[in-house]
Scaffold this motif. Sequence first.
Motif, mmCIF file in Angstrom:
data_model
loop_
_atom_site.group_PDB
_atom_site.id
_atom_site.type_symbol
_atom_site.label_atom_id
_atom_site.label_comp_id
_atom_site.label_asym_id
_atom_site.label_seq_id
_atom_site.Cartn_x
_atom_site.Cartn_y
_atom_site.Cartn_z
ATOM 1 N N THR A 160 0.813 -1.048 0.071
ATOM 2 C CA THR A 160 0.169 -0.180 -0.142
ATOM 3 C C THR A 160 0.815 1.306 0.072
ATOM 4 O OG1 THR A 160 -1.790 -1.064 1.331
ATOM 5 C CG2 THR A 160 -2.009 1.223 1.188
ATOM 6 N N THR A 161 0.730 2.165 -0.973
ATOM 7 C CA THR A 161 1.647 3.327 -0.885
ATOM 8 C C THR A 161 0.540 4.442 -0.524
ATOM 9 O OG1 THR A 161 0.399 4.297 -2.998
ATOM 10 C CG2 THR A 161 2.318 2.926 -3.045
ATOM 11 N N ASP A 162 1.232 5.607 -0.141
ATOM 12 C CA ASP A 162 0.690 6.788 0.711
ATOM 13 C C ASP A 162 -0.755 7.391 0.119
ATOM 14 O OD1 ASP A 162 2.471 6.694 2.705
ATOM 15 O OD2 ASP A 162 3.677 8.180 1.813
ATOM 16 N N ASP A 163 -0.685 7.268 -1.358
ATOM 17 C CA ASP A 163 -1.696 7.841 -2.208
ATOM 18 C C ASP A 163 -3.007 7.145 -2.201
ATOM 19 O OD1 ASP A 163 -1.006 5.829 -3.947
ATOM 20 O OD2 ASP A 163 -1.428 7.410 -5.476
ATOM 21 N N GLY A 164 -2.670 5.704 -1.802
ATOM 22 C CA GLY A 164 -4.004 4.836 -1.488
ATOM 23 C C GLY A 164 -4.092 3.495 -2.607
ATOM 24 N N THR A 165 -2.863 3.680 -3.479
ATOM 25 C CA THR A 165 -2.680 2.583 -4.572
ATOM 26 C C THR A 165 -2.203 1.459 -3.619
ATOM 27 O OG1 THR A 165 -1.774 4.288 -6.314
ATOM 28 C CG2 THR A 165 -1.146 2.006 -6.490
ATOM 29 N N GLU A 166 -2.823 0.346 -4.266
ATOM 30 C CA GLU A 166 -2.618 -1.050 -3.709
ATOM 31 C C GLU A 166 -1.860 -1.708 -4.877
ATOM 32 O OE1 GLU A 166 -5.155 -2.762 -0.353
ATOM 33 O OE2 GLU A 166 -6.689 -1.494 -1.855
ATOM 34 N N GLY A 167 -1.076 -2.807 -4.445
ATOM 35 C CA GLY A 167 -0.504 -3.757 -5.338
ATOM 36 C C GLY A 167 -0.109 -5.063 -4.247
ATOM 37 N N VAL A 168 0.025 -5.919 -5.209
ATOM 38 C CA VAL A 168 -0.076 -7.418 -4.672
ATOM 39 C C VAL A 168 0.997 -8.215 -5.671
ATOM 40 C CG1 VAL A 168 -1.049 -9.908 -4.540
ATOM 41 C CG2 VAL A 168 -2.566 -7.630 -4.024
ATOM 42 N N PHE A 169 2.088 -8.741 -4.737
ATOM 43 C CA PHE A 169 2.938 -9.849 -5.361
ATOM 44 C C PHE A 169 2.496 -11.325 -5.085
ATOM 45 C CE2 PHE A 169 5.682 -6.071 -4.434
ATOM 46 C CZ PHE A 169 6.414 -5.778 -5.473
ATOM 47 N N LEU A 170 2.365 -11.895 -6.248
ATOM 48 C CA LEU A 170 1.878 -13.279 -6.287
ATOM 49 C C LEU A 170 2.981 -14.374 -6.809
ATOM 50 C CD1 LEU A 170 -1.435 -12.558 -8.016
ATOM 51 C CD2 LEU A 170 -1.271 -12.910 -5.430
ATOM 52 N N VAL A 171 3.032 -15.417 -6.161
ATOM 53 C CA VAL A 171 3.917 -16.553 -6.585
ATOM 54 C C VAL A 171 2.870 -17.676 -7.405
ATOM 55 C CG1 VAL A 171 5.400 -18.675 -5.896
ATOM 56 C CG2 VAL A 171 5.700 -16.435 -4.855
ATOM 57 N N VAL A 172 3.218 -17.853 -8.614
ATOM 58 C CA VAL A 172 2.656 -18.703 -9.654
ATOM 59 C C VAL A 172 3.521 -19.949 -9.667
ATOM 60 C CG1 VAL A 172 1.482 -19.004 -11.503
ATOM 61 C CG2 VAL A 172 1.298 -16.498 -10.651
ATOM 62 N N GLY A 173 3.240 -21.034 -9.131
ATOM 63 C CA GLY A 173 4.091 -22.318 -9.162
ATOM 64 C C GLY A 173 4.598 -22.515 -7.721
ATOM 65 N N ASP A 174 5.758 -23.054 -7.838
ATOM 66 C CA ASP A 174 6.766 -23.164 -6.854
ATOM 67 C C ASP A 174 7.480 -22.238 -6.379
ATOM 68 O OD1 ASP A 174 5.520 -25.920 -6.813
ATOM 69 O OD2 ASP A 174 7.394 -26.560 -8.028
ATOM 70 N N GLY A 175 7.242 -21.618 -5.264
ATOM 71 C CA GLY A 175 8.108 -20.682 -4.705
ATOM 72 C C GLY A 175 7.673 -20.092 -3.501
ATOM 73 N N GLU A 176 8.385 -18.982 -2.816
ATOM 74 C CA GLU A 176 7.634 -18.516 -1.496
ATOM 75 C C GLU A 176 8.094 -16.901 -1.672
ATOM 76 O OE1 GLU A 176 9.482 -19.572 2.148
ATOM 77 O OE2 GLU A 176 11.126 -20.482 1.062
ATOM 78 N N LEU A 177 7.317 -16.066 -0.805
ATOM 79 C CA LEU A 177 7.619 -14.778 -0.555
ATOM 80 C C LEU A 177 7.803 -14.324 0.838
ATOM 81 C CD1 LEU A 177 4.922 -13.154 -2.998
ATOM 82 C CD2 LEU A 177 7.271 -12.717 -2.992
ATOM 83 N N THR A 178 8.427 -13.331 1.273
ATOM 84 C CA THR A 178 8.773 -12.624 2.542
ATOM 85 C C THR A 178 8.761 -11.209 2.512
ATOM 86 O OG1 THR A 178 9.548 -13.388 4.560
ATOM 87 C CG2 THR A 178 11.111 -13.137 2.856
ATOM 88 N N VAL A 179 8.495 -10.744 3.551
ATOM 89 C CA VAL A 179 8.989 -9.436 3.880
ATOM 90 C C VAL A 179 9.927 -8.997 4.865
ATOM 91 C CG1 VAL A 179 8.011 -7.134 4.597
ATOM 92 C CG2 VAL A 179 6.359 -8.613 3.270
ATOM 93 N N ASN A 180 11.059 -8.438 4.837
ATOM 94 C CA ASN A 180 12.265 -8.213 5.386
ATOM 95 C C ASN A 180 12.064 -7.184 6.339
ATOM 96 O OD1 ASN A 180 12.969 -6.017 4.232
ATOM 97 N ND2 ASN A 180 14.522 -6.707 2.989
ATOM 98 N N ASP A 181 13.019 -7.105 7.530
ATOM 99 C CA ASP A 181 12.914 -6.203 8.548
ATOM 100 C C ASP A 181 12.875 -4.608 8.183
ATOM 101 O OD1 ASP A 181 12.818 -8.299 10.244
ATOM 102 O OD2 ASP A 181 14.973 -8.178 10.671
ATOM 103 N N GLN A 182 13.591 -4.409 6.754
ATOM 104 C CA GLN A 182 13.386 -2.950 6.086
ATOM 105 C C GLN A 182 11.881 -2.733 5.353
ATOM 106 O OE1 GLN A 182 16.246 -5.083 5.681
ATOM 107 N NE2 GLN A 182 16.853 -4.306 7.799
#
Length: 414
Positions: A160-182
């Motif tokens: 989510t950005t300050d102006d209200g824009t939303e976005g999504v990261f998606l994994v299609v297939g075998d894999g994974e996502l994470t959000v780091n400390d930064q």
Amino acid sequence: MFTDRVTASVMAVLLVASALGSAAAVGTVGAATSSQKAYAGTNVSFDTTSNAVVDYAVDGETVMQSVKVQSQSETESSGSLSADVELSAASDIAGAAVSLDAKSETSASMSTDSGATLRAHDNERGVLTVRAGDDSQYVAVNLSSSAEAASQSSEKVVVTTDDGTEGVFLVVGDGELTVNDQGNVSASLEGDSKLAFRSYPEGRTEDDEQQEQLITSGQAAAEVYVMQQSESGSEAVADVVQYGDNTTVEVTQQSEGTVRMTAERSEHQGKVVITSVSEKVVDATNDVQVTVDGEAAAQASSYSALQSAIDGGDTSKFLVRQQASADASASVLVAVNHFSEREITMTESETTTSSGTTATATETDSTTTASETTDEQTAAQTDESTSSTSSPGFGVTVALAALVGAALYAARQS
């Protein structure tokens, strides 16, 4: 004597014209090379550096400061990241070399030395895809300072950005996502898997979440966008985002009231094709009709009702949903019950169609589509367009004519 004066005057004019032409040519070359790596479409803009895609913006809002990709084998062999370390540490990868291979009106494709391919789609969602290729890859995404990321699962991260824009990261297939400390995003992709980013400048709805689920589960093979681009005036253009392997979608007609496309898969199992259609092309809020190979598809009342079609049902089905977007478009989801090569047609009710504008928008993972142009072709088209009344060449011609006239007049007065 008069002839000598005229000859001298004309020679002077030609020398001036030659100098003007050379200066114009230098200026044209400088303008062409100053932004040769940048892509600036109707919805999407970005640049590239030696090892990253940078400043990725949708509708003028920068969402990603940089996107880097590096093969897992290279990362681990260099000692920068071990196989047993947490995925969040992948944000520190150096990134493989990136090259911008081709640009078209609706997309831009890039490749990396690690074997991954990236494609930016200039549609209302600003879709960016990263395909791992034969080797497993790490992807490190540094978000803009105005964006915040939240992990919803190992295959979905919402931004989510300050102006209200939303976005999504998606994994299609075998894999994974994470959000780091930064607050940045890291992904691990196995061979042939994909990371996809979708943006929602008008906000994200429940319908959007349902479509995301179809994508991550592998039930949606492709998205097709039939839209009006501002640069094209009233002419519609098409863009295809491929999610499933061995799937090709080609838009063959997009005239007022009708969209026709061919979908081909090497596997028999049914899949969903998500289509976003501008109401200027097909007003899906009216009683739209959908046929598959000439046979009427049944209209579904919910997303769950599409499931029965792709699970071996006898009839293909479709679902219409209005989108929350500024360009007045609707989603038409077509669940094709089985595949080889199928022709999908959607029309407004009581619309008689003639042969309309034909356009091809086919995406493959290894080849460039016919609608795309290389950087050299783009430069050639630019040179051709600048030969019109607004070009430097035209200005030099007018100046030459004026100088010759002035020289003759001066000669007569002497």
